[in-house]
Structures are given as structure tokens and as C-alpha cells.
Design a protein around this motif. Structure first.
Motif, PDB file in Angstrom:
ATOM      1  N   TRP A 202     -64.669 -79.451 -27.923  1.00  0.00           N
ATOM      2  CA  TRP A 202     -65.061 -78.338 -27.059  1.00  0.00           C
ATOM      3  C   TRP A 202     -64.440 -78.495 -25.668  1.00  0.00           C
ATOM      4  N   VAL A 203     -64.452 -77.385 -24.912  1.00  0.00           N
ATOM      5  CA  VAL A 203     -64.013 -77.401 -23.518  1.00  0.00           C
ATOM      6  C   VAL A 203     -64.670 -76.236 -22.782  1.00  0.00           C
ATOM      7  N   ASP A 204     -64.977 -76.445 -21.529  1.00  0.00           N
ATOM      8  CA  ASP A 204     -65.557 -75.415 -20.677  1.00  0.00           C
ATOM      9  C   ASP A 204     -64.468 -74.406 -20.312  1.00  0.00           C
ATOM     10  N   VAL A 205     -64.793 -73.120 -20.383  1.00  0.00           N
ATOM     11  CA  VAL A 205     -63.813 -72.092 -20.062  1.00  0.00           C
ATOM     12  C   VAL A 205     -63.294 -72.231 -18.634  1.00  0.00           C
ATOM     13  N   ARG A 206     -64.115 -72.760 -17.725  1.00  0.00           N
ATOM     14  CA  ARG A 206     -63.671 -72.944 -16.338  1.00  0.00           C
ATOM     15  C   ARG A 206     -62.535 -73.957 -16.243  1.00  0.00           C
ATOM     16  N   ASP A 207     -62.540 -74.941 -17.130  1.00  0.00           N
ATOM     17  CA  ASP A 207     -61.463 -75.931 -17.125  1.00  0.00           C
ATOM     18  C   ASP A 207     -60.167 -75.349 -17.687  1.00  0.00           C
ATOM     19  N   VAL A 208     -60.296 -74.476 -18.687  1.00  0.00           N
ATOM     20  CA  VAL A 208     -59.110 -73.788 -19.202  1.00  0.00           C
ATOM     21  C   VAL A 208     -58.500 -72.925 -18.101  1.00  0.00           C
ATOM     22  N   VAL A 209     -59.347 -72.189 -17.396  1.00  0.00           N
ATOM     23  CA  VAL A 209     -58.863 -71.331 -16.300  1.00  0.00           C
ATOM     24  C   VAL A 209     -58.183 -72.172 -15.227  1.00  0.00           C
ATOM     25  N   TYR A 235     -72.384 -81.607 -34.265  1.00  0.00           N
ATOM     26  CA  TYR A 235     -73.056 -80.306 -34.232  1.00  0.00           C
ATOM     27  C   TYR A 235     -74.554 -80.471 -33.982  1.00  0.00           C
ATOM     28  N   SER A 236     -75.139 -81.519 -34.521  1.00  0.00           N
ATOM     29  CA  SER A 236     -76.579 -81.737 -34.320  1.00  0.00           C
ATOM     30  C   SER A 236     -76.903 -81.911 -32.845  1.00  0.00           C
ATOM     31  N   GLU A 237     -76.052 -82.664 -32.120  1.00  0.00           N
ATOM     32  CA  GLU A 237     -76.259 -82.870 -30.693  1.00  0.00           C
ATOM     33  C   GLU A 237     -75.989 -81.597 -29.912  1.00  0.00           C
ATOM     34  N   LEU A 238     -74.919 -80.901 -30.261  1.00  0.00           N
ATOM     35  CA  LEU A 238     -74.584 -79.654 -29.573  1.00  0.00           C
ATOM     36  C   LEU A 238     -75.701 -78.638 -29.711  1.00  0.00           C
ATOM     37  N   ASP A 244     -82.591 -76.829 -26.427  1.00  0.00           N
ATOM     38  CA  ASP A 244     -83.403 -77.233 -25.275  1.00  0.00           C
ATOM     39  C   ASP A 244     -83.229 -76.241 -24.125  1.00  0.00           C
ATOM     40  N   CYS A 245     -81.988 -75.846 -23.892  1.00  0.00           N
ATOM     41  CA  CYS A 245     -81.700 -74.939 -22.789  1.00  0.00           C
ATOM     42  C   CYS A 245     -82.261 -73.543 -23.052  1.00  0.00           C
ATOM     43  N   LEU A 246     -82.206 -73.119 -24.307  1.00  0.00           N
ATOM     44  CA  LEU A 246     -82.687 -71.787 -24.674  1.00  0.00           C
ATOM     45  C   LEU A 246     -84.182 -71.783 -24.987  1.00  0.00           C
ATOM     46  N   GLU A 247     -84.782 -72.976 -24.979  1.00  0.00           N
ATOM     47  CA  GLU A 247     -86.220 -73.158 -25.230  1.00  0.00           C
ATOM     48  C   GLU A 247     -86.620 -72.643 -26.615  1.00  0.00           C
ATOM     49  N   VAL A 248     -85.858 -73.061 -27.626  1.00  0.00           N
ATOM     50  CA  VAL A 248     -86.172 -72.745 -29.017  1.00  0.00           C
ATOM     51  C   VAL A 248     -86.050 -74.026 -29.832  1.00  0.00           C
ATOM     52  N   SER A 249     -86.475 -73.978 -31.077  1.00  0.00           N
ATOM     53  CA  SER A 249     -86.342 -75.135 -31.962  1.00  0.00           C
ATOM     54  C   SER A 249     -84.900 -75.227 -32.457  1.00  0.00           C
ATOM     55  N   PRO A 250     -84.357 -76.436 -32.510  1.00  0.00           N
ATOM     56  CA  PRO A 250     -82.965 -76.587 -32.967  1.00  0.00           C
ATOM     57  C   PRO A 250     -82.863 -76.511 -34.479  1.00  0.00           C
ATOM     58  N   ARG A 306     -60.710 -83.271 -14.056  1.00  0.00           N
ATOM     59  CA  ARG A 306     -62.001 -83.822 -14.439  1.00  0.00           C
ATOM     60  C   ARG A 306     -62.785 -82.716 -15.139  1.00  0.00           C
ATOM     61  N   PHE A 307     -63.036 -82.901 -16.414  1.00  0.00           N
ATOM     62  CA  PHE A 307     -63.698 -81.871 -17.198  1.00  0.00           C
ATOM     63  C   PHE A 307     -65.181 -81.756 -16.841  1.00  0.00           C
ATOM     64  N   HIS A 308     -65.699 -80.532 -16.960  1.00  0.00           N
ATOM     65  CA  HIS A 308     -67.142 -80.333 -16.854  1.00  0.00           C
ATOM     66  C   HIS A 308     -67.830 -81.070 -18.004  1.00  0.00           C
ATOM     67  N   SER A 309     -69.034 -81.544 -17.764  1.00  0.00           N
ATOM     68  CA  SER A 309     -69.796 -82.216 -18.807  1.00  0.00           C
ATOM     69  C   SER A 309     -70.417 -81.175 -19.735  1.00  0.00           C
ATOM     70  N   LEU A 310     -70.735 -81.603 -20.945  1.00  0.00           N
ATOM     71  CA  LEU A 310     -71.352 -80.690 -21.902  1.00  0.00           C
ATOM     72  C   LEU A 310     -72.702 -80.164 -21.408  1.00  0.00           C
ATOM     73  N   PRO A 311     -73.606 -80.997 -20.868  1.00  0.00           N
ATOM     74  CA  PRO A 311     -74.869 -80.455 -20.361  1.00  0.00           C
ATOM     75  C   PRO A 311     -74.660 -79.407 -19.265  1.00  0.00           C
ATOM     76  N   ASP A 312     -73.689 -79.641 -18.389  1.00  0.00           N
ATOM     77  CA  ASP A 312     -73.416 -78.674 -17.328  1.00  0.00           C
ATOM     78  C   ASP A 312     -72.904 -77.364 -17.907  1.00  0.00           C
ATOM     79  N   THR A 313     -72.011 -77.454 -18.870  1.00  0.00           N
ATOM     80  CA  THR A 313     -71.457 -76.257 -19.506  1.00  0.00           C
ATOM     81  C   THR A 313     -72.543 -75.459 -20.207  1.00  0.00           C
ATOM     82  N   ILE A 314     -73.410 -76.138 -20.944  1.00  0.00           N
ATOM     83  CA  ILE A 314     -74.477 -75.453 -21.667  1.00  0.00           C
ATOM     84  C   ILE A 314     -75.461 -74.829 -20.693  1.00  0.00           C
ATOM     85  N   ARG A 315     -75.815 -75.552 -19.649  1.00  0.00           N
ATOM     86  CA  ARG A 315     -76.756 -75.022 -18.651  1.00  0.00           C
ATOM     87  C   ARG A 315     -76.190 -73.776 -17.965  1.00  0.00           C
TER      88      ARG A 315
END
Length: 326
Positions: A202-209, A235-238, A244-250, A306-315
Motif C-alpha cells: 500500500w501507499v498513501d495517495v499524498r506520497d504518490v502526489v 489483510y487482517s491487520e489492515l 477501529d477507525c470506522l468503529e465497526v467490527s472487523p 518519508r512515507f506516511h504511516s499506515l495508521p496516519d493514512t487510515i485516520r
């Protein structure tokens, strides 16, 4: 002026925003059916050209007065019925655009490809930019059309077109939840039950830009291709972080080969009798269980990135998706 294709998509819309924010004039190609929701607040600031990549005379006219091209347009599908359309859009469309760019004397052609164009000769391991394309059942037809599109770009480069190619992995960022990779957030938000066993790069769209913008300014990147990937995640971690961010069950059920095959034939049944598009195809069930990782060391060094972290991207993505969720 920059000529931009694919402006209505996830990557293209974020590039358009950044270009306008930095004072560039933007001319963008769109189809009559293009969904411009992602640029609803900026439509009037873009010089739109309505047409198709296969219309060479239109492209020559559209490129008048433009110095650089950013080619984001492309079709993504893993459905067998879309095989011809994939070739026309990704290969013939790219060939048409680079030919027009050569005639127009474009000073920089930035091509947004995909890691799928690099190929996957094995189920596990690390892949970098030196990997040569090999015919393999692990490669999708989509990936092959992106590879063939790159051949058209390299051909134009040998004919004098200054090119830079970027190969992003799965790009995450805010967009319509029924389109592009943002559908992953939609799947979790709708409380999907299953998750694949493999890795997602994966990659954050901001880093591609960021790397696209940097490539417009420097000649040192011309004639190079770069993998743009922040890393890999199960995928389980993603899905867990998204939930968690969407406040639903994974999703809680890992899909093994038997379940995946059963789901594949169920999807085929639904397509035949329900006239819907299959979410699971032969290609997607193979790709979702691979353990391939893409090496990002070349682009990290070349762009001091320096790539954005996955938690930051998801948040960040979830914050922008709140209006669609409500």
C-alpha cells in the motif's frame, strides 16, 4: 500548463488539487460519463477537454500550449468481460497519448503505472524495479496491459520523449467509497466478514502526489521508473485498523483456498443470473493470497521520501469519509 488524464480518479483528483494549489494551470481530459464528484469544488478552475484517449486529433489539439503531461488515466478490472476494454484503454490509449506528446514537443511525460506491471514470477519474495516481466499465472491481464502500456512509454522515450514512470502499489486515500481502493473502507464499514490470507502492498495517495510533483522539476529522474510503496500489511491487520477507525467490527473469517474457490463460483452464478459484476474473479482470488513485497529503496533515496504511516493514512482517510458514512 499541465495536461492531466484520469483527473476524476483517486490519484488524478489529488494531483489536480496539488497542481492548482501550487499555481499550475491544469487542462484535463474527461469523458462525457466521468464522475467528477472528487473535484466538485474545483471544476471551474480546470480547463476540461471532453473526449477519449483514442482520439489522436483531439489530443493534439488539447496539448497545444501544454508543457508537461501527467498520465493517470487507466482502467482497472479483473473481470474477463473487460479484457478488450482494458487493452484499448491502457495500451492503445497510452500509445495514442505518447504519440501526440511526441508531436507536441512535450518536455516531461509522467506516467502513472502500477506495481502490477512489474510482474509476479513467484508467490513469495521481494520485487524491485529490476524485475523483468515474465509470463506467469500470478500476473493479471490488467497487469499485463499496464506492462504493455509501459512498453509504449519506453518506445516514445527512445524517440525523444522525456519520461518518468511511477509504479504505485494499492493507493489509499479519501475518495468515493464505491470506487478504487476506497472500496476497502466501504467493505469494512459494511461489516464484511471475510479477509484474505495474503499481503497487501500500500501507499498513501499524498506520497504518490509528492513524488509526481517533484518529478516535474528535476531532469535527474528522466528515463527512470520507481516503485511507490510504503510497505506491506496483512489483510487482517489492515481491516482491523480500518474497523477501529470506522468503529465497526472487523472481518473475522480468514479465506482459505476452499472458501475462496466456493465464493468464486458463487459470484459466477450471481453474474449469470443476476446480471451483476463479480467481486471475486479467478485473478483476484490468486492475487489476494500472494506474499509479495515491493522494495521502495530506490524511490526513498532518489526523492528523500518519508512515507506516511499506515495508521496516519487510515485516520486521515476515515476523517474525510465521515460525510459518506452518515
Amino acid at each position: 500548463m499541465i495536461f492531466l488524464t484520469g483527473a476524476s480518479g483517486l490519484i488524478g483528483s489529488h494531483i489536480a488539487r496539488r497542481l492548482l494549489a501550487e499555481g499550475y494551470a491544469v487542462r484535463a481530459l474527461r469523458r462525457s460519463t466521468s464522475n467528477l464528484q472528487a473535484l466538485a469544488d474545483l471544476q471551474d478552475r480546470i480547463d476540461w477537454v471532453e473526449g477519449d484517449l483514442l482520439d489522436t486529433p483531439l489530443l493534439l489539439q488539447a496539448l497545444e500550449g501544454c508543457e508537461q503531461v501527467i498520465h493517470c488515466a487507466g482502467m482497472v478490472s479483473f473481470a474477463p468481460k473487460d479484457a478488450e476494454a482494458l487493452y484499448q484503454t491502457n495500451v492503445e490509449g497510452t500509445a495514442s497519448l505518447v504519440n501526440a506528446a511526441l508531436i507536441a514537443g512535450i518536455s516531461r511525460f509522467v506516467h502513472i503505472s502500477s506495481v502490477a506491471a512489474i510482474g509476479r514470477p513467484r508467490r513469495k519474495g521481494v520485487v524491485d524495479e529490476e524485475q523483468k516481466w515474465e509470463k506467469s499465472p500470478l500476473n493479471s491481464w490488467y497487469g499485463e496491459t499496464k506492462y504493455l502500456a509501459e512498453l509504449e512509454v519506453w518506445r516514445a522515450h527512445t524517440e525523444g520523449l522525456p519520461v518518468v514512470i511511477f509504479n504505485p502499489s494499492v493507493v489509499l486515500g479519501p475518495g468515493p467509497m464505491d470506487r478504487s481502493s476506497t472500496r476497502l473502507f466501504g467493505y469494512v464499514q459494511q461489516k464484511g466478514a471475510f479477509y484474505p490470507s495474503g499481503l497487501l502492498n500500500w501507499v498513501d495517495v499524498r506520497d504518490v502526489v509528492a513524488v509526481v510533483m517533484a518529478s516535474l522539476q528535476s531532469r535527474t529522474h528522466v528515463g527512470q521508473r520507481y516503485i511507490v510503496s510504503a510497505g506491506s500489511v496483512r489483510y487482517s491487520e489492515l481491516f482491523g485498523q480500518m474497523a477501529d477507525c470506522l468503529e465497526v467490527s472487523p472481518p473475522k473469517i480468514q479465506v482459505n483456498s476452499l472458501l475462496t474457490t466456493g465464493a468464486y463460483y458463487l459470484e459466477k452464478f450471481k453474474v449469470v443470473f443476476g446480471k451483476k459484476e463479480a467481486m471475486i474473479t479467478r485473478e483476484t482470488r490468486i492475487l489476494s493470497n500472494l506474499e509479495i513485497e515491493f522494495d521502495n529503496s530506490k524511490i526513498t533515496k532518489a526523492f528523500n521520501l518519508r512515507f506516511h504511516s499506515l495508521p496516519d493514512t487510515i485516520r486521515w482517510t476515515c476523517q474525510h469519509l465521515e460525510a459518506q458514512i452518515r
